[in-house]
Write a protein that holds these residues in place. Structure first.
Motif, short mmCIF file in Angstrom:
data_model
loop_
_atom_site.label_atom_id
_atom_site.label_comp_id
_atom_site.label_asym_id
_atom_site.label_seq_id
_atom_site.Cartn_x
_atom_site.Cartn_y
_atom_site.Cartn_z
N PRO A 54 0.84 -1.20 0.00
CA PRO A 54 0.00 0.00 0.00
C PRO A 54 0.88 1.25 0.00
O PRO A 54 2.05 1.20 0.37
CB PRO A 54 -0.78 -0.13 1.31
N ASP A 55 0.30 2.37 -0.42
CA ASP A 55 1.05 3.62 -0.41
C ASP A 55 1.35 4.05 1.02
O ASP A 55 0.58 3.81 1.93
CB ASP A 55 0.25 4.73 -1.11
N MET A 56 2.45 4.74 1.19
CA MET A 56 2.79 5.26 2.53
C MET A 56 2.25 6.69 2.62
O MET A 56 2.99 7.66 2.50
CB MET A 56 4.31 5.26 2.72
N CYS A 107 7.06 -8.97 6.04
CA CYS A 107 7.68 -8.35 7.21
C CYS A 107 7.53 -6.82 7.17
O CYS A 107 7.24 -6.19 8.18
CB CYS A 107 9.14 -8.77 7.24
N LEU A 108 7.67 -6.25 5.97
CA LEU A 108 7.65 -4.80 5.84
C LEU A 108 6.22 -4.25 5.81
O LEU A 108 5.94 -3.19 6.37
CB LEU A 108 8.43 -4.36 4.60
N GLU A 109 5.31 -4.97 5.15
CA GLU A 109 3.93 -4.47 5.10
C GLU A 109 3.32 -4.43 6.50
O GLU A 109 2.68 -3.46 6.89
CB GLU A 109 3.06 -5.31 4.17
N LEU A 110 3.59 -5.51 7.26
CA LEU A 110 3.08 -5.56 8.62
C LEU A 110 3.65 -4.42 9.46
O LEU A 110 2.93 -3.75 10.20
CB LEU A 110 3.43 -6.92 9.25
N LEU A 111 4.93 -4.17 9.27
CA LEU A 111 5.57 -3.10 10.04
C LEU A 111 4.99 -1.74 9.67
O LEU A 111 4.79 -0.88 10.51
CB LEU A 111 7.09 -3.11 9.80
N ILE A 148 1.76 -1.30 11.45
CA ILE A 148 1.97 -0.98 12.86
C ILE A 148 2.42 0.47 13.01
O ILE A 148 1.93 1.21 13.88
CB ILE A 148 3.01 -1.94 13.48
N ALA A 149 3.34 0.91 12.16
CA ALA A 149 3.85 2.28 12.23
C ALA A 149 2.72 3.27 12.03
O ALA A 149 2.64 4.29 12.72
CB ALA A 149 4.93 2.48 11.16
N ARG A 150 1.82 2.94 11.10
CA ARG A 150 0.69 3.83 10.85
C ARG A 150 -0.17 3.94 12.11
O ARG A 150 -0.56 5.02 12.53
CB ARG A 150 -0.13 3.31 9.68
N ASP A 151 -0.41 2.77 12.74
CA ASP A 151 -1.22 2.77 13.96
C ASP A 151 -0.58 3.64 15.04
O ASP A 151 -1.25 4.32 15.79
CB ASP A 151 -1.37 1.35 14.50
N LEU A 152 0.76 3.58 15.10
CA LEU A 152 1.46 4.29 16.17
C LEU A 152 1.75 5.74 15.80
O LEU A 152 2.33 6.48 16.59
CB LEU A 152 2.77 3.58 16.50
N GLY A 153 1.42 6.12 14.58
CA GLY A 153 1.60 7.52 14.19
C GLY A 153 3.02 7.85 13.73
O GLY A 153 3.48 8.98 13.87
N TYR A 154 3.71 6.86 13.17
CA TYR A 154 5.05 7.11 12.66
C TYR A 154 5.10 6.94 11.15
O TYR A 154 4.39 6.11 10.59
CB TYR A 154 6.05 6.10 13.25
N GLY A 155 5.93 7.72 10.51
CA GLY A 155 6.26 7.47 9.12
C GLY A 155 7.44 6.49 9.08
O GLY A 155 8.05 6.20 10.12
N ILE A 156 7.76 5.97 7.88
CA ILE A 156 8.86 5.02 7.79
C ILE A 156 9.81 5.43 6.68
O ILE A 156 9.39 5.84 5.59
CB ILE A 156 8.32 3.60 7.53
N GLU A 157 11.10 5.36 7.01
CA GLU A 157 12.10 5.59 5.98
C GLU A 157 13.03 4.38 5.98
O GLU A 157 13.52 3.98 7.03
CB GLU A 157 12.89 6.86 6.31
N TYR A 158 13.23 3.78 4.80
CA TYR A 158 14.04 2.56 4.75
C TYR A 158 15.50 2.87 4.49
O TYR A 158 15.83 3.78 3.72
CB TYR A 158 13.51 1.62 3.65
#
Lengths: 581, 368
Positions: free
Chosen positions: A235-237, A269-273, A276-286
């Motif tokens: 999904p889109d970030m 592994c990454l989609e699930l993370l 979770i990040a979305r739920d916790l209110g964080y963006g993700i940078e790989y």
């Protein structure tokens, strides 16, 4: 004269390139070609075509009932040696796709005196040493990616590959001539890795529990382990990130857990993370790096989370935080199947397939181009800066021979000269700049600038010292100052010696930069690794990268030759600038 | 007033002290030849003058400026004195004309075209106008040295220093460089020349410095140094006696080898050409036309002739001894050589040398 020899240089280059291309062909179609088949379906569809192509390549041995082929019989000398080969190809082909071929080894105990390949940083070796008799540290060989282990297995450099269930399944599906031992070595649970005593660990565990209960994890597992590649999209970030951005270190070499589709990090592994990040209110940078460096990324604070197939072990828990499991799999042993040493694909269609997979699929040529761009960026920038730095070193040393600057430059030279480049690179990245968030490309440029500066500095210095002292004396005696004597008399003469050497050094630099993958920079070599891990093809991408390097280096060497020629005094009428003769 | 004055100049290197205590002066327009044995500080002295070497102590006053003053503008002072090196030290990356133009354009602010015209004028002076667009590596040693002289002259220096300008040259190239230097000397340029060319020192210099063991032993006009040296050290150097010895033990002797050896000796001793030719002619005539035929007539298979040629006065004089005592045993007299006036040999011998004496079978004569 000059043109003739330039043309000859180009010819030699082309000849070498052709030779290498031939190598690619041999490398891709020789014994290890079992790696070529991508899936059972594809194989069946291409079967007929491949047989035809092969026959053409082998001089027209007619297939049964194929009338078109018999016409060519008179042209081609049927080679007796090829006869059984063709026959065998025909008979083995149907069995190759059944998956029921017997394995070389069926039990872990049979592997006692064998070599076992595994991913660097994985804990499978400890698992075996603890639970099975008769193994020692010498039983294991460590690799940086699953593609490398697969290649080693296929070329009999190792006899078994230990990996996790999902990867084992994908690998066996994509490569011919290997299979999975029926019994898992043990059950295994994967978790995310965080810095020791991170606040995030508990929050992630909480969300994992929720996703376990509501079936989300099951749904994702089905999606990513299915044979249907078209469903495997991320999904889109695009969610809000009020709490900031998490840096996630991952290696994109473990389909289906963490890998790249195009350049989008993907996998269970990454989609699930990301959920979770979305739920916790964080963006993700790989941040992508070697599998072996992931935990170091977290420990050095370069990343908050390492996301890959990390088994949860007590040993790891002492070093870092590990979350609850997001996937329960098992550790499997992959070995070769018996017999089945012949390729079932034709020479050219196999090559074309490899080419398509390496360059065309998922627009990988863009990835290769960007890798090439990074390689050239690092080489050109650090080459240019390095030569400037080298000149600064020379000027410092010239100030006073044996002075402080001279000694410092000397110290730097012996330090850089006495360490492997890859070690210097990693020390800079993980230790010196460990606590600063600085892009790996910058660190790479810095390190190669220093290296290039130190060697080009000593090249220049030696050339300058080789200019006869009488030249300096003559300049001084005429009344030139120290600096004028240097720039007007000594430097032009030294430059004739050192400029071709410096230019040639640039070729070396291009090759030397191929290790920057160690600090998570995606250069040409690293991109080749990524593609290998995606296509699960051990050889073609490697040789393709080799050809690109070779072409670039020959091109640069050719340009260097041209530049060096320009430095030589010109033939023909001589002139003096600003003078009417 | 002296253009150069040197007082108590001392130069020490870590292992050696090439200059102990040198005092000297040079007047404007003088041509000074600095002679002396090798390795006795001549070059170091010259290199101290333009401060290519820094003296340990002492004073060097050039054109009223103390060269050892820390505030002296060395570059400006060096422009006043050109230097010509033993190994030429032409700038190999520049054309001959560019070598000469570099100083005037960069240091004197001369325009490029003007500097080029100057370089052609100077090259014409040293006989190399057609080499302006050659690279130094395309020239012979003698040509390189002449270009180096032109390069020095291009800065219009008051003084020109020559550091053994002909020592790295083949003998046939020495004269082309020396003639250029003589030409300069005649034009009133102040020159200091470290040299082993005694003839140049004698003929072209106004004064000669004799240096030995780090000291200036004697300075004076060539006539004094070469004919009446005041110091024992100078005398020993100038009148060092060198001898050529040869013996003939068979009437079928190796004539070419003997003459080649003689010629090499004459060259090495810097014997004046006239004297060298005289010695060679005399020995050839006496041996080939008289001694060997006489030995053959008297059946003397081993004539046992001994030659001794010694050189003195820096090559201006040679003494020849021919020992033919064995001829007396067979009753052949040596007197015939000079006595028979109608014989060519006799005339020749008397023409070349004036004082011939024959005593106990030994012929002695002086040439020059």
């Amino acid at each position: 004269m000059a043109f003739a020899s330039q043309a000859r240089g180009l010819k030699v280059t082309i000849l070498f390139a052709l030779l290498l291309a031939l190598l690619v062909a041999v490398g891709s179609t020789g014994f290890p070609t079992r790696a070529l088949a991508e899936s059972a379906d594809e194989q069946t569809a291409e079967g007929g075509e491949a047989t035809e192509a092969e026959q053409e390549a082998e001089g027209g041995e007619p297939a049964e009932g194929d009338e078109a082929a018999t016409d060519e019989e008179s042209e081609g000398e049927p080679a007796n040696a090829d006869e059984p080969t063709a026959g065998q190809t025909a008979t083995t082909q149907p069995t190759a796709t059944t998956g029921a071929t017997p394995l070389e080894y069926n039990n872990i105990d049979e592997l006692r005196d064998k070599k076992i390949g595994m991913l660097n940083g994985a804990v499978f070796d400890q698992l075996i040493l603890k639970n099975f008799e008769g193994f020692s540290q010498k039983s294991f060989k460590y690799f940086n990616s699953n593609a490398e282990i697969t290649g080693a297995l296929l070329t009999e450099k190792v006899d078994a590959m230990i990996t996790d269930l999902p990867i084992a399944q994908l690998t066996v599906n994509k490569n011919e001539g290997i299979g999975i031992m029926p019994d898992p070595l043990m059950e295994d649970h994967y978790g995310y890795v965080l810095e020791k005593d991170s606040d995030l660990t508990a929050q992630i565990n909480e969300r994992l529990a929720v996703y376990h209960d509501d079936g989300t994890i099951d749904r994702l597992t089905q999606k990513w382990l299915s044979a249907d590649d078209s469903a495997k999209t991320m999904p889109d970030m695009d969610w809000d990130a009020p709490n900031g951005t998490l840096t996630v270190a991952t290696s994109l070499d473990s389909e289906p857990m963490n890998y790249a589709v195009g350049d989008r990090p993907s996998g269970l592994c990454l989609e699930l993370l990301e959920l979770i990040a979305r739920d916790l209110g964080y963006g993700i940078e790989y941040r992508t790096t070697n599998a072996g460096s992931l935990i170091a990324e977290v420990q050095s604070g370069k990343a908050e989370i390492a996301a890959a197939s990390f088994s949860i072990t007590d040993e790891r828990k002492q070093q870092v935080d590990m979350t609850d499991p997001f996937y329960d799999g098992g550790v499997m042993v992959v070995v070769r199947t018996k017999g089945n040493t012949e390729s079932d694909q034709g020479f050219f269609s196999g090559l074309a397939n490899s080419f398509r997979r390496t360059f065309v699929e998922e627009d990988r040529w863009q990835l290769i181009l960007s890798g090439l761009g990074v390689t050239l960026l690092i080489s050109v920038v650090s080459g240019a800066l390095g030569h400037v730095l080298g000149f600064v070193f020379v000027m410092l040393r010239r100030k006073k021979e044996g002075g402080l600057a001279d000694k410092l430059v000397h110290l730097l030279e012996s330090l850089l000269g006495g360490l492997p480049v890859v070690v210097i690179l990693m020390v800079f990245y993980y230790v010196l700049f460990g606590s600063i968030n600085i892009p790996g490309v910058i660190v790479a440029i810095l390190v190669f600038t220093l290296l290039c500066g130190s060697s080009s500095g000593s090249i220049m210095w030696n050339a300058i010292r080789a200019v006869d002292v009488g030249q300096t004396e003559a300049g001084r005696a005429l009344g030139f100052g120290d600096r004028d004597t240097f720039t007007l008399v000594v430097l032009p003469q030294a430059a004739r010696q050192f400029v071709p050497l410096l230019l040639a050094q640039f070729v070396t630099l291009i090759k030397d930069t191929s290790i920057v993958g160690y600090i998570a920079v995606q250069d040409l070599t690293r991109v080749g690794d990524l593609i290998r891990s995606r296509t699960m093809e051990a050889f073609f991408p490697l040789i393709a990268i080799a050809v690109i390097y070779f072409a670039i280096c020959r091109l640069v060497a050719w340009l260097v030759g041209l530049a060096a020629k320009r430095l030589e005094p010109k033939e023909g009428p001589r002139t003096i600038k600003g003078v009417e003769l | 007033m002296s253009i150069i004055e040197v007082r108590h100049l001392r130069k020490e290197f870590p292992n050696v002290t090439p200059l102990k205590d040198v005092n000297a002066y040079v007047d404007a327009g003088e041509v000074i030849s600095i002679i002396g044995p090798s390795g006795t500080g001549k070059s170091t002295f010259l290199r101290c003058l333009n401060r290519l070497e820094t003296p340990t102590s002492g004073e060097i006053i050039v054109d009223g400026q103390d060269m050892c003053d820390p505030n002296v503008d060395l570059d400006a002072m060096r422009r006043k004195m050109g230097m010509v090196f033993q190994n030429f030290n032409l700038f190999d990356h520049l054309l001959v004309a560019e070598n000469i133009m570099l100083g005037p354009t960069r240091l004197l602010g001369m325009g490029t075209q003007e500097a080029y015209d100057l370089s052609l004028k100077l090259l014409a002076q040293v006989g190399l106008k057609d080499k302006a667009l050659n690279y130094p590596r395309e020239l012979s040693g003698g040509q390189k040295q002449r270009v180096a002289i032109a390069r020095g002259l291009a800065m219009s220096p008051k003084i020109l220093l020559f550091d053994e300008p002909t020592s790295a040259l083949d003998p046939q190239m020495v004269s082309e460089v020396l003639s250029v230097m003589k030409d300069l000397a005649a034009r009133g340029l102040t020159m200091l020349v470290v040299t082993h060319e005694m003839r140049f020192a004698r003929e072209a210099s106004s004064r000669v410095f004799y240096m030995d063991r780090g000291e200036l032993w004697e300075a004076g006009p060539p006539a004094q140094i070469f004919e009446h040296p005041q110091r024992q050290e100078t005398y020993d150097f100038i009148f060092r006696v060198r001898t050529w010895n040869w013996s003939i033990g068979d009437v079928d002797y190796d004539f070419p080898a003997m003459m080649a050896s003689l010629e090499a000796f004459c060259n090495r001793q810097l014997l004046e050409r006239r004297i060298a030719n005289g010695c060679q002619m005399l020995i050839e005539e006496v041996t080939e036309n008289y001694l060997i035929p006489t030995a053959r007539t008297h059946g003397l298979a081993d004539p046992g002739i001994e030659y001794a040629l010694s050189v003195s006065e820096g090559g201006a004089r040679a003494n020849l001894e021919i020992d033919c005592r064995r001829f007396a045993q067979v009753g052949a007299g040596l007197q015939d050589v000079v006595a028979q006036e109608d014989e060519i040999s006799g005339m020749l011998v008397r023409g070349i040398t004036s004082d011939v004496s024959i005593e106990d079978g030994i012929l002695r004569c002086t040439i020059g």
